[in-house]
Design an enzyme around this catalytic site. Structure first.
Site, PDB file in Angstrom:
ATOM      1  N   LYS C  47      70.716  81.772  11.881  1.00 52.37           N
ATOM      2  CA  LYS C  47      70.961  82.936  12.911  1.00 52.37           C
ATOM      3  C   LYS C  47      69.777  83.981  12.973  1.00 52.37           C
ATOM      4  CE  LYS C  47      73.042  85.712  15.805  1.00 52.37           C
ATOM      5  NZ  LYS C  47      73.506  85.229  17.035  1.00 52.37           N
ATOM      6  N   CYS C 132      66.257  85.294  23.715  1.00 54.20           N
ATOM      7  CA  CYS C 132      67.632  85.325  23.668  1.00 54.20           C
ATOM      8  C   CYS C 132      68.063  86.311  24.602  1.00 54.20           C
ATOM      9  CB  CYS C 132      67.889  86.316  22.458  1.00 54.20           C
ATOM     10  SG  CYS C 132      69.667  86.610  22.188  1.00 54.20           S
ATOM     11  N   LYS C 167      60.707  79.262  20.205  1.00 54.29           N
ATOM     12  CA  LYS C 167      61.817  78.755  20.896  1.00 54.29           C
ATOM     13  C   LYS C 167      61.727  79.493  22.423  1.00 54.29           C
ATOM     14  CE  LYS C 167      66.814  78.350  20.636  1.00 54.29           C
ATOM     15  NZ  LYS C 167      68.303  78.458  19.725  1.00 54.29           N
ATOM     16  N   GLY C 245      70.532  71.685  23.730  1.00 52.05           N
ATOM     17  CA  GLY C 245      71.274  71.859  24.916  1.00 52.05           C
ATOM     18  C   GLY C 245      72.299  70.747  24.966  1.00 52.05           C
TER      19      GLY C 245
HETATM   20  C1  LIG Z   1      77.366  81.483  19.830  1.00 50.70           C
HETATM   21  C2  LIG Z   1      75.939  81.216  19.885  1.00 50.70           C
HETATM   22  C3  LIG Z   1      75.105  82.243  19.157  1.00 50.70           C
HETATM   23  C4  LIG Z   1      73.769  81.823  19.418  1.00 50.70           C
HETATM   24  N1  LIG Z   1      72.773  82.583  18.615  1.00 50.70           N
HETATM   25  C5  LIG Z   1      71.323  82.519  18.700  1.00 50.70           C
HETATM   26  C6  LIG Z   1      70.662  83.104  18.104  1.00 50.70           C
HETATM   27  O1  LIG Z   1      70.834  84.006  17.221  1.00 50.70           O
HETATM   28  N2  LIG Z   1      69.233  82.742  18.310  1.00 50.70           N
HETATM   29  C7  LIG Z   1      68.894  81.785  19.002  1.00 50.70           C
HETATM   30  O2  LIG Z   1      67.512  81.316  19.007  1.00 50.70           O
HETATM   31  N3  LIG Z   1      69.724  80.996  19.642  1.00 50.70           N
HETATM   32  C8  LIG Z   1      70.969  81.279  19.592  1.00 50.70           C
HETATM   33  N4  LIG Z   1      71.693  80.453  20.367  1.00 50.70           N
HETATM   34  C9  LIG Z   1      71.167  79.469  21.037  1.00 50.70           C
HETATM   35  C10 LIG Z   1      71.573  77.910  20.249  1.00 50.70           C
HETATM   36  O3  LIG Z   1      70.686  77.903  19.248  1.00 50.70           O
HETATM   37  C11 LIG Z   1      71.056  76.953  21.429  1.00 50.70           C
HETATM   38  O4  LIG Z   1      69.778  77.036  21.837  1.00 50.70           O
HETATM   39  C12 LIG Z   1      71.972  76.916  22.525  1.00 50.70           C
HETATM   40  O5  LIG Z   1      73.233  77.237  22.115  1.00 50.70           O
HETATM   41  C13 LIG Z   1      71.944  75.542  23.428  1.00 50.70           C
HETATM   42  O6  LIG Z   1      72.483  74.597  22.490  1.00 50.70           O
HETATM   43  P1  LIG Z   1      73.903  73.877  22.415  1.00 50.70           P
HETATM   44  O7  LIG Z   1      74.149  73.857  24.202  1.00 50.70           O
HETATM   45  O8  LIG Z   1      73.944  72.836  21.822  1.00 50.70           O
HETATM   46  O9  LIG Z   1      74.758  75.075  21.882  1.00 50.70           O
HETATM   47  C14 LIG Z   1      73.081  80.647  20.198  1.00 50.70           C
HETATM   48  C15 LIG Z   1      74.172  79.885  20.711  1.00 50.70           C
HETATM   49  C16 LIG Z   1      75.593  80.229  20.551  1.00 50.70           C
HETATM   50  C17 LIG Z   1      76.526  79.374  21.418  1.00 50.70           C
END
Ligand SMILES: Cc1cc2nc3c(=O)[nH]c(=O)nc-3n(C[C@H](O)[C@H](O)[C@H](O)COP(=O)(O)O)c2cc1C
Ligand SMILES: Cc1cc2nc3c(=O)[nH]c(=O)nc-3n(C[C@H](O)[C@H](O)[C@H](O)COP(=O)(O)OP(=O)(O)OC[C@H]3O[C@@H](n4cnc5c(N)ncnc54)[C@H](O)[C@@H]3O)c2cc1C
Ligand SMILES: Cc1cc2nc3c(=O)[nH]c(=O)nc-3n(C[C@H](O)[C@H](O)[C@H](O)COP(=O)(O)OP(=O)(O)OC[C@H]3O[C@@H](n4cnc5c(N)ncnc54)[C@H](O)[C@@H]3O)c2cc1C
Ligand SMILES: Cc1cc2nc3c(=O)[nH]c(=O)nc-3n(C[C@H](O)[C@H](O)[C@H](O)COP(=O)(O)O)c2cc1C
Ligand code: FES
Ligand code: FES
Lengths: 254, 305, 305, 254
Positions: C47, C132, C167, C245
């Site tokens: 996180k 973010c 990122k 993603g």
């Molecule tokens: C509930 C949640 C919390 C997230 N928190 C962070 C975070 O703290 N830092 C970050 O860089 N990305 C965060 N993300 C983004 C994910 O790391 C990822 O880039 C994004 O969800 C796309 O991937 P996915 O479609 O497989 O979920 C978060 C995503 C979700 C769903």
């Protein structure tokens, strides 16, 4: 064209991975012709999002049926439909096979699930007193679909059933049966097969009508998702869903 | 049920209800008329028209994705001249707004298209597509370039006194910046959003599933993004918004209006349910009745944050 | 099955396989270890950690959308100090790459976080979250500002010789521009993508469903967009890409690699199937065998257009 | 915590819109406690995407059951599950009700579908020789769920069953039954009801344990999607899925 909420009246597996589903859909059954198709919404939620196109396989009074392969999510859901489930159907869509011609003899060439539109076509040709030879090809015995077809000549690549070879080999083989007369050909199947057939008939006057496929979003001409090159229109594509799916094989570039 | 006013007043255009059918998802209107009554719909936006006919991209043009689809039609269309000759006539039998969407490869071509179309009385307005992601010449580039959007708006505004909307690209950092430009140059509204750039590969051939390599993502999948873009425009630019993107149930229409849309367009859902627009109307009325809303357009931008 | 090499070599980091678990979707790693064997996974990204603990946003923080979800967690985290004290230790029992994701509200704070974390041996690298969308101070603004991304990359690069990935935000017009900046300033890789800005409204209360108004859209819905961003970077910037993603089945991993990713991260799917990462590995090997691929990393960027 | 592919052994409608579904899931059944919950994947495709959380309603040997309302897509799909279908279940999740306490008397207060966790709790309290009074509230007779509950006091807002009023009116009404003794309260239901109960008990020493809800993405602590303000930690939120869903009502700010 109708949008009908059609009740499932039968759904059975007729071969390994091949299903036949039947619906009560009078509005469509009364007007649909061989070679036309239906666009089915297999679910009532958003996944999969798009409808799935299927050739009309057969018509019995108010009932229409579809023959399908389980390919992905959509056909999986379709295979699980139970009696009295309802499915939302658009149809009839597209242009079917031309049934007003003079030739007495006809040859149907089916590759794999290309058999789907032919039970209904067979019935309508017989109604019109045509003679039919049906060539059915597949990789092996498992792929040979005979449902609703007549006067079969079977060919498999591995020789597990019928002639060892492909539909072209089979065509050559039965050429004598055709007595050099005029005949008409109807075909549906994998692109490779259709290309080979186009080549085989390129030099003579035989009319070949082929039912072709494409990814489709709408199925009735509003998305432009299903283009095909056509000799009659160099500057535009024809649409498989609206101008086809049946084309004179000479006219399309595949 | 008829006590609720569903009509929408936009500058230079009044709609009987806020539901339009989106460009590229109903062709020129004929085919969908088989499944739905166009007289009941707020209006229809044509497939993008260009000065000359366009053949469009080679197949494969579309691919399904989770609750969405990618398309790269490549603006296949009959061209302005043929449109005026053989297509617009169809609408003379219908009482619904007809908006011509225009795409071009130079600001001057946009101008020319609008000028040619403007003289046709049946056409009620224009939507200028500066945001199509699927053509090489122009397309996305225009939608990303503030100076070009400004120029195109300015030129087309000069060519018509009818309703003029600029259709914005979502593939930018700040869509509201473009909405402000459209406003400054005299547009009556902005349409938001066009499709998001996306792609998909076949893992066996390792080729893009779409011949054009990338396509535009539409459908329910993009709805949250579209809503955020509408909200951003609403908060930062003072121009009516036509909300587009992933509408698939009547509730989505309300959601877009709350977020700031004066009217909406249905796109991909037309392929799935060609009768959607009409099916939604009763629900909209019913919603207004239970929510004690006299006029649906009160909803526009009525969010509380 | 073991004849296929799944490992991935990135600058300053070798992974036993390309599957990482994405930031914000596995906390600090403990909870998911109940459902999956972290030893088998390429690595885990924490996180986002900030210098001071963050409480995060008030509820409601999440809402489901068609094949996706919006989240506005607001970077709730224990802070760097507490992380080093009580969280990192858990990983000492696991043989998997540990990447600390860092978020901050100023370039100097990024630097400070990385410096504090860098001395912990167990940490194998950093992912700098400049993207973010859910916090007011910084967040999206950084990810949209080339000069700031340049500065943050430069500063953090100076603070660690371990693996450093930036990122990137997808909410920009040209993501590859930011990838090039990251490369120039010495980053080892870019991670793409973070979430897309989205929103949703309750049609009865007319309030946003998420307290923060907008949230980040993730899940299968965004996969086509993520793939297009990876492809864009691959074509325009010369830096390894970690693809993220909407990955939900093993085929998606292959698709991202073909489009240009050296490794991938699983995010939202962890909530649905906490064992996904491991479930995919056998399929990846199987795919390589049938496709006659000796080393999975040959796939990276192997598309034919 | 387990991820189990559980076979549906029963699925019935027990009242208007209320269903009870039962699964064979020994790994979970053997360890789950009242007040804990399960996170169910109702489908095997991507729509709906997220799991759906449900309280454990009852346990019978190797079988676990869930009581649910049809709310949206997820619960609709769940209501259509047939015998021998499989459902992917995560559980047991969260912390259940505290069962080691001295008070002899207990009061269960259930509002609407808040009844869901109480059949199992009732069973376990009776096993421990506790006395139970159960107050069941609802808008009207239709909302009153009695399944698996004991010693009922019913209250409806429209007076169509039991006392006309709400659960607070009912609490006041039966106060004499409690003889001013120490007792424990367990509650689950709409937020409004839980707030009213919190207020009602604010001034005295009665321990009230409440099971609360929230939107959830994961259900086991990895998404941070389910925060709740807690008196013991001003600088962080507690997580409903991991630190709850059962909390001492005094400790949480709702
Ligand atoms: C509930 C949640 C919390 C997230 N928190 C962070 C975070 O703290 N830092 C970050 O860089 N990305 C965060 N993300 C983004 C994910 O790391 C990822 O880039 C994004 O969800 C796309 O991937 P996915 O479609 O497989 O979920 C978060 C995503 C979700 C769903
Ligand atoms: C005019 C026409 C008639 C057809 N008739 C039949 C038939 O009678 N029997 C039969 O089994 N199949 C037929 N097909 C193919 C059938 O539509 C696909 O097999 C089916 O859509 C696959 O859906 P799925 O969800 O199971 O697979 P998926 O692979 O998950 O489908 C994903 C997407 O790709 C599209 N798609 C996939 N394969 C094809 C394909 N071969 N052709 C067109 N689109 C495809 C689907 O429409 C969908 O949008 C026909 C196709 C067309 C265009
Ligand atoms: C710990 C816990 C225990 C629960 N126990 C039960 C139970 O025993 N029986 C029962 O019927 N319901 C219970 N619920 C509520 C249940 O999870 C929702 O009714 C269900 O998720 C609705 O799903 P749907 O797809 O039918 O509705 P939709 O409205 O389509 O759901 C959409 C989204 O919102 C979320 N959501 C909707 N309503 C709620 C809600 N009230 N609480 C939390 N999330 C919600 C869903 O998880 C989903 O992501 C519980 C919730 C929690 C958090
Ligand atoms: C197949 C297809 C073709 C489209 N063609 C056009 C077009 O020619 N011009 C245009 O401005 N938008 C075009 N669009 C975009 C839609 O008008 C709409 O902006 C977009 O699809 C988002 O809405 P939706 O999610 O409801 O489909 C097209 C969309 C689709 C799916
Ligand atoms: S499938 Fe839409 S036009 Fe053919
Ligand atoms: S639901 Fe994910 S942390 Fe609670």
């Amino acid at each position: 064209m109708y949008q009908a909420l059609a009740c499932v009246t039968d759904n059975k597996k007729i071969a390994e991975n091949i299903h036949l589903i039947e619906f009560e859909a009078p509005s469509i059954a009364n007007v649909i012709a061989p070679g036309q198709f239906l666009n089915l919404r297999v679910n009532d939620n958003l996944f999969p999002l798009l409808r799935r196109p299927f050739s009309i396989c057969d018509v019995n009074n108010d009932r229409i049926s579809v023959m399908f392969n389980v390919m992905g999510e959509g056909t999986k859901i379709l295979s699980q439909k139970k009696l009295n489930d309802y499915v939302d159907i658009l149809g009839p869509l597209g242009n079917g096979f031309n049934l007003t011609f003079n030739e007495k003899k006809t040859v149907i060439i089916s590759g794999g699930l290309g058999a789907a539109p032919f039970p209904y076509l067979t019935k309508e040709l017989l109604n019109r007193d045509k003679e039919i030879i049906t060539i059915v090809g597949g990789r092996s015995s498992q792929d040979i679909i005979k449902h609703g077809l007549t006067n079969l000549f079977i060919t498999t690549e591995d020789g597990s059933e019928g002639l060892k070879g492909n539909v072209i080999d089979c065509l050559k083989d039965i050429n004598n049966l055709l007595f050099e007369t005029q005949y008409r050909v109807f075909t549906c199947g994998p692109n490779g097969m259709i290309k080979a057939i186009k080549k085989y008939f390129a030099d003579n006057k035989i009319v070949v009508e082929a039912s072709v496929e494409s990814a489709m979003a709408c199925g009735f001409g509003i998305c432009q998702g299903c283009p095909i090159e056509h000799v009659q229109s160099e500057d535009t594509y024809k649409l498989i869903c609206k101008d086809g799916p049946v084309f004179n094989l000479n006219d399309i570039i595949i | 049920m008829s006590s609720v006013d569903l009509s929408v007043k936009l500058p230079n255009l009044t709609l009987k209800n806020p539901i339009l059918l989106a460009s590229g998802t109903v062709g020129y209107g004929q085919e969908i008329a088989e499944f739905t009554d166009l007289n009941k719909i707020g209006g229809v936006v044509t497939k993008s028209l260009s000065l000359k006919p366009r053949k469009g991209n080679a197949p494969q043009r579309i691919v399904e994705t989770p609750t969405g689809m990618l398309n790269a039609i490549g603006l296949a269309n009959v061209g302005v001249e043929e449109y005026l000759k053989s297509k617009v006539g169809f609408f003379k039998n219908y009482d619904t707004a007809l908006i011509c969407n225009v795409a071009a490869s130079s600001p001057e071509e946009y101008l020319e298209c609008v000028r040619l179309l403007d003289s046709e009385e049946r056409i009620d307005g224009f939507e200028i597509n500066v945001s199509c992601p699927n053509v090489k010449d122009g397309g996305l580039e225009f939608g990303n370039n503030p100076a070009l959007v400004s120029k195109i708006t300015n030129l087309t505004r000069g060519a018509t006194s009818k309703f003029l909307a600029i259709k914005l690209s979502p593939n930018v950092a700040r869509i509201s910046e473009f909405a402000r430009i459209a406003k400054e140059e005299g547009a009556d509204a902005v349409s938001a959003i066009n499709t998001l750039v996306g792609t998909a590969f076949d893992i066996y051939s390792r080729r893009p599933k779409i011949k054009n390599v990338t396509g535009g993502l539409s459908g329910p999948a993009i709805r949250p993004v579209a809503l955020a873009k509408v909200l951003e425009i609403r908060k930062n630019a003072d121009i009516p918004i036509i909300g587009i993107g992933g509408i698939s149930v009547w509730q989505d229409v309300i959601e877009f209006m709350i977020a700031g849309a004066s009217a909406v367009q249905l796109g991909t859902i037309n392929f799935v349910n060609p009768g959607s627009a009409i099916n939604f109307l009763d629900n909209l009325t019913e919603y207004c009745l239970t929510q004690k809303i006299n006029s649906l357009s009160e909803l526009t931008g009525s969010f509380t944050l």
